[in-house]
Design a protein around this motif. Structure first.
Motif, PDB file in Angstrom:
ATOM      1  N   ASP A 151       0.818  -1.210   0.000  1.00 50.45           N
ATOM      2  CA  ASP A 151       0.000   0.000   0.000  1.00 50.45           C
ATOM      3  C   ASP A 151       0.856   1.265   0.000  1.00 50.45           C
ATOM      4  O   ASP A 151       0.499   2.264  -0.635  1.00 50.45           O
ATOM      5  N   GLN A 152       1.959   1.255   0.726  1.00 54.41           N
ATOM      6  CA  GLN A 152       2.822   2.431   0.784  1.00 54.41           C
ATOM      7  C   GLN A 152       3.887   2.427  -0.303  1.00 54.41           C
ATOM      8  O   GLN A 152       4.669   3.366  -0.392  1.00 54.41           O
ATOM      9  N   SER A 153       3.910   1.369  -1.102  1.00 56.65           N
ATOM     10  CA  SER A 153       4.913   1.225  -2.162  1.00 56.65           C
ATOM     11  C   SER A 153       6.322   1.363  -1.584  1.00 56.65           C
ATOM     12  O   SER A 153       7.166   2.104  -2.094  1.00 56.65           O
ATOM     13  N   ILE A 154       6.558   0.631  -0.512  1.00 53.72           N
ATOM     14  CA  ILE A 154       7.839   0.693   0.205  1.00 53.72           C
ATOM     15  C   ILE A 154       8.906  -0.061  -0.578  1.00 53.72           C
ATOM     16  O   ILE A 154       8.703  -1.197  -1.001  1.00 53.72           O
ATOM     17  N   ARG A 155      10.057   0.580  -0.736  1.00 53.08           N
ATOM     18  CA  ARG A 155      11.152  -0.042  -1.471  1.00 53.08           C
ATOM     19  C   ARG A 155      12.398  -0.272  -0.621  1.00 53.08           C
ATOM     20  O   ARG A 155      13.299  -1.000  -1.035  1.00 53.08           O
ATOM     21  N   SER A 156      12.494   0.381   0.544  1.00 50.12           N
ATOM     22  CA  SER A 156      13.732   0.321   1.314  1.00 50.12           C
ATOM     23  C   SER A 156      13.436   0.227   2.804  1.00 50.12           C
ATOM     24  O   SER A 156      12.315   0.480   3.259  1.00 50.12           O
TER      25      SER A 156
END
Length: 800
Positions: A171-176
Motif C-alpha cells: 500500500d505504501q509502495s515501500i522499497r527500502s
C-alpha cells in the motif's frame, strides 16, 4: 590458504549436517504421502482467548492448510487447547461451544457453521481465507517467531515490536528499510553517508543490527524488500535472541517462501524523477510434497538530487519440501546488486542546514558512487518429533562485495562563503557462515505450563577492508569551493596512506562466534506469564593491520546477555508487562573493521533496557500498544578527530541514557478502514564528557523529542480505495556537538487504489503531497539529506 581451507571446512560441516538431517527425515521412496489428517498426537499449549488467534496459532504449529470465513469467527472465543491431541481432535476442542465445526477439504481443513438439525445440511461454498502459517490481518500481525524463537502471540511478548506487513509494504509502495520504518514509533533514519542502511533505535545509531529470517545480515548496503513478506522491528536490547549487537533494537526481514498457494504477481512502476521498477513473484506447486517460488527485481531510477541515480537487480528462488507431515525443508538463494550515486547531501551554516536548492550536490556526483554485490544461500530444516520436540536448523552462507567512493562536504560554510570538500573510497569484502540449531518443547509441571527453547549458533566472518584517501591535484586532502558552485572538477588521486600520523585502513579480520542460549516461557496461571532466558557468546577476533604499525591483535570476549519479562493478563486480550534485557557490542564494533591498541584494552559496550508496557487487542484485527523505557549505554567508544592530519583517537566515556514513551496502533478500525502508526516521546543525554566533542548533559544526536505518524487506508467500494499518511518529526541535533539543528517538519503522503478487473489493479502513491521543504536525515553536522519534493509513483499490478 589456511583461511579459505577453514572456510570450506565450516561450509562443508554445515552442509553435511543439513544433508544428514534431510537424510534422516526423508521418507522411503515407497512411502510417498498425501495429507495425513489423523497425524500422530502432539502436545499443545494454546491459551484461552479469541478463537481466530487460537486457530492461527494451531495452523502455524501443525503446518496444516486451514480455510475459514472471518465473519463466522468475529467475537467468538475459545477455552484453549492444553494437552496431547491429533489434528482433528485439537480443532474440535478449540471449537467447543462456538457453534462451528471442522470439515476436511482440499488436502486441508475448513471451519464452517454447524448445520441446524431441523434442516437438511447443505453443501456450502464459503468466501474463504486460506491460512497457511499466516499471522497477519492486513496491517496487524498476530504472532511472531522472531522475538522469542518460538511462535508467540505478539501480546504475549514483553517487548515493543512493530510489524510492517506485506499489505502495508504494498500500500505504501515501500522499497527500502528507511521507507519501511517511517511509520514506526521510536525508530529514526540516519543518512548512512549515502551508501548504506543506518537506523536510530531509541537514540542509538546502528549499521549492523539487520537480520534475515533471524540470521545476521550486517554488511553496509541498501537492502530491498522485493523478496520480503514482512519487516519486524524489535526495540530495546536484544542480545539474548540475536547475540552481539542488538543494542537499541534490530530489524528482521522475513523472506517470501515457496508454499502451496500458487502466486503469480507482476508489478510495473514508474514515476517522478525517471523512476522505473519491475518486480515478479511467481510460485508453483509441483505436488503435495514440493513447491517452488521465484522473486525478481529490476529498478533504474533517478532522483530529485542533481546527477544522482540508482540501479538494482535481484533474483531469489526458493523451494519448500514437505517429505512428511512432520518435516519441512526450505532452501533459497539470492543474488542482489545495488549500484547508485553516493550522495551525502548538503552542508550547514549558522547552526542550520545551508539555504540552497534541495537538489544541489556538494562534491562531485560523477566521482561519488557505491556498488554492493550480495550472494547468499540459506536453508531451513524443521522436524516435529512424536515426543513433542521440534528441531530447527538454519544454515546461511553469504558473500558481500561492497565499494563506495565519495567527494563530499567535510566542513560547514565559512565567512567567505566557501565550503571544504574531501574525498575517499572504501572497499569491503566479507564472507559469512552461520549455522543455528534450536530445540523447542512444551511441557507441564503440575499446573505450570512451559515452552522451552535451547539452541546453539556457530559462525565465522572474514572481512577485508581497504580505504584510500583522495588527494586533490595529488597534493592536499582538502579543497575549498564556493557555495555558489560547490562542485569540484580538479583531478583527484586516491591512495592508501601509510605514514606516521596518516594511516588509512588496510585490514583483515576474522571473527569466530559460538553461542549457547536457553529460554523458558512459563504460564504460572492463565493470568500470569513469565519469560526468562540467557545467552552466552564466545566472541573471538583476529585482527591484522597490513600497513602502518602492522598490528596483529587477538581479542576474546565472553558475553552473557540475560532477558527477563513478566506478563499479567487481567483479561485475555490485554497484557501488561515489564521486562529487563541486556546486549553487548564487542570491541570491534558494528562492522568489525576498526581495532587498535587503545580499543583492545576496553570492555565491550553494554546496553541495558528496562521497559514496561501494555498491549491490548481491541479486536482480533486491531492492536493497541504502549510502552515506557529506559535504555542505558555504557563503555561507549567515541572516535575523535583532534587535527586533520592526525589519526582518530578512541575515547572511553561513561555512556548515555535514553528514556521515552511509545504508543502504537495497527489493524482494522472497520472492515474497510485500516490504520498503522503511533507517537513517541524521547529524551536522551550524554552521561559524561566526551573530550573535544560534547559535555555531560548534551543531547543524544538524531533524537527528536516528539514524533508522530499515522497511515490510514479507507476502501470506498470493493474496487476503489484511498489512503492518507501524516509524518511529524520534531527538531533534533545532527550530531553530539549539538551545534547544528535539523528543524521539525510535517509531511503528508497519499495514495489511490483501483481494482480494474479480477487480474489487474492500479495504485497511485504521492509522497510529500503539499511539497513541504524538510531535512530527512543526517550523518553529522556537514552531511544532511534534504527530503524529497512532491513525488508521484504509479503502479500496475497484474495477478494471475
Amino acid at each position: 590458504m589456511i583461511t579459505h581451507s577453514l572456510t570450506r571446512c565450516i561450509c562443508f560441516c554445515a552442509l553435511f549436517f543439513s544433508l544428514s538431517l534431510t537424510a534422516v527425515f526423508l521418507p522411503k521412496p515407497s512411502a510417498a504421502q498425501s495429507v495425513d489428517t489423523s497425524a500422530a498426537a502432539r502436545t499443545y499449549n494454546i491459551p484461552a482467548g479469541y478463537l481466530h488467534d487460537a486457530l492461527v496459532q494451531f495452523a502455524q504449529q501443525t503446518g496444516i492448510k486451514l480455510a475459514l470465513d472471518p465473519a463466522l469467527l468475529e467475537g467468538k472465543i475459545t477455552f484453549g487447547l492444553e494437552g496431547e491431541f491429533d489434528i482433528k481432535a485439537g480443532l474440535d476442542q478449540l471449537l467447543t461451544g462456538s457453534g462451528l465445526q471442522v470439515t476436511q477439504r482440499d488436502g486441508g481443513f475448513a471451519i464452517i457453521a454447524t448445520p441446524s438439525t431441523a434442516a437438511k445440511p447443505a453443501v456450502t461454498t464459503l468466501p474463504m481465507v486460506q491460512i497457511t502459517a499466516d499471522n497477519t490481518n492486513r496491517y496487524a500481525a498476530v504472532s511472531t517467531s522472531t522475538a522469542t524463537k518460538t511462535n508467540t502471540l505478539l501480546r504475549d511478548v514483553p517487548q515493543s515490536i512493530s510489524v510492517i506487513t506485506d499489505e502495508l509494504i504494498k500500500d505504501q509502495s515501500i522499497r527500502s528499510i528507511g521507507d519501511a520504518v517511517r511509520y514506526v514509533p521510536g525508530v529514526g533514519v540516519s543518512q548512512g553517508e549515502g551508501n548504506r542502511d543506518a537506523l536510530i533505535f531509541r537514540g542509538n545509531r546502528s549499521t549492523g543490527d539487520f537480520f534475515t529470517d533471524g540470521i545476521r545480515d550486517d554488511v553496509e548496503y541498501y537492502r530491498d524488500l522485493y523478496n520480503m513478506e514482512r519487516i519486524e522491528v524489535l526495540k530495546g536490547a536484544n542480545g539474548m535472541i540475536f547475540g552481539r549487537g542488538g543494542s537499541g533494537g534490530v530489524v528482521n526481514r522475513v523472506s517470501k517462501k515457496a508454499h502451496w498457494n500458487p502466486v503469480q504477481e507482476f508489478i510495473f512502476q514508474g514515476g517522478s524523477f525517471n523512476q522505473k521498477r519491475m518486480t515478479a513473484d511467481v510460485g508453483y506447486v509441483i505436488n503435495d510434497i514440493a513447491a517452488v517460488r521465484l522473486n525478481a527485481l529490476f529498478e533504474d531510477s533517478g532522483s530529485f538530487r542533481n546527477d544522482v541515480n540508482m540501479m538494482r537487480l535481484g533474483i531469489s528462488p526458493t523451494v519448500t519440501i514437505k517429505p512428511t507431515q512432520r518435516t519441512k525443508i526450505i532452501a533459497s538463494m539470492e543474488r542482489f546488486n545495488d549500484h547508485r550515486t553516493a550522495d551525502r547531501g548538503i552542508t550547514s551554516f549558522g547552526g542550520r542546514p545551508v539555504d540552497v536548492s534541495r537538489s544541489q550536490f556538494f562534491g562531485d556526483p560523477k566521482r561519488s558512487h557505491t556498488n554492493a554485490d550480495v550472494l547468499a544461500f540459506n536453508s531451513l530444516i524443521e522436524h516435529k518429533f512424536e515426543t513433542g520436540i521440534t528441531l530447527q536448523n538454519r544454515t546461511n552462507y553469504a558473500t558481500y562485495d561492497k565499494f563506495y567512493q565519495n567527494v563530499f562536504a567535510s566542513g560547514g560554510v565559512d565567512t567567505l562563503n566557501q565550503v571544504s570538500l574531501a574525498a575517499y573510497n572504501n572497499a569491503t569484502t566479507r564472507e559469512n557462515v552461520f549455522n543455528q540449531t534450536n530445540l523447542l518443547y512444551s511441557l507441564n509441571t503440575g499446573p505450570i505450563a512451559h515452552t522451552l527453547m535451547a539452541g546453539i549458533e556457530v559462525g565465522r566472518q572474514e572481512t577485508h577492508n581497504r580505504r584510500e584517501t583522495g588527494l586533490f591535484n595529488n597534493k592536499t586532502t582538502s579543497w575549498s569551493a564556493p557555495l555558489s558552485d560547490p562542485i569540484v572538477n580538479v583531478p583527484i588521486t586516491f591512495k592508501t596512506r601509510d605514514s606516521l600520523g596518516s594511516t588509512d585502513a588496510l585490514n583483515r579480520s576474522v571473527v569466530n562466534v559460538t553461542s549457547l542460549y536457553i529460554q523458558d516461557q512459563v504460564e504460572i496461571i492463565p493470568q500470569l506469564q513469565a519469560i526468562a532466558g540467557v545467552r552466552y557468546d564466545m566472541f573471538d577476533v583476529d585482527f591484522q593491520q597490513k600497513n602502518g604499525t602492522r598490528d596483529h591483535l587477538k581479542t576474546q570476549d565472553g558475553l552473557i546477555a540475560p532477558r527477563f519479562g513478566l506478563i499479567y493478563k487481567p483479561v485475555t486480550p490485554v497484557s501488561i508487562y515489564a521486562s529487563y534485557s541486556q546486549a553487548y557490542v564487542p570491541r570491534a564494533g558494528d562492522q568489525l573493521t576498526g581495532l587498535n591498541v587503545t580499543v583492545e584494552a576496553l570492555k565491550p559496550e553494554k546496553f541495558t533496557t528496562l521497559e514496561v508496557g501494555i498491549k491490548w487487542d481491541v479486536r482480533p484485527d486491531l492492536a493497541f500498544t504502549a510502552a515506557a523505557y529506559r535504555l542505558d549505554r555504557t563503555n561507549v567508544l567515541s572516535s575523535i578527530t583532534v587535527t586533520p592530519n592526525a589519526p582518530d583517537q578512541t575515547i572511553l566515556t561513561k555512556g548515555q541514557r535514553t528514556e521515552g514513551v511509545e504508543v502504537g496502533l495497527a489493524g482494522q478500525l472497520a472492515a474497510n478502514w485500516s490504520v498503522m502508526g503511533g507517537y513517541a516521546y524521547q529524551t536522551g543525554e550524554i552521561t559524561s564528557d566526551i573530550f573535544g566533542v560534547a559535555q555531560k548533559g548534551a543531547s543524544v544526536a538524531e533524537l527528536p523529542r516528539h514524533t508522530f505518524s499515522m497511515w490510514s487506508r479507507y476502501d470506498i467500494t470493493p474496487s476503489i480505495g484511498a489512503a492518507l499518511g501524516v509524518i511529524y518529526r520534531g527538531s533534533m541535533y545532527a550530531s553530539l556537538t549539538n551545534q547544528v539543528i535539523l528543524p521539525d517538519f510535517t509531511r503528508v503522503d497519499a495514495a489511490l487504489f483501483a481494482q480494474f478487473s479480477k487480474r489487474f489493479r492500479g495504485q497511485l502513491n504521492i509522497e510529500n503531497l503539499f511539497d513541504a521543504k524538510y531535512y530527512a536525515s543526517a550523518q553529522n553536522d556537514f552531511n544532511i539529506s534534504p527530503g524529497s519534493p512532491i513525488a508521484i509513483r504509479a503502479s500496475l499490478i497484474a495477478g494471475f
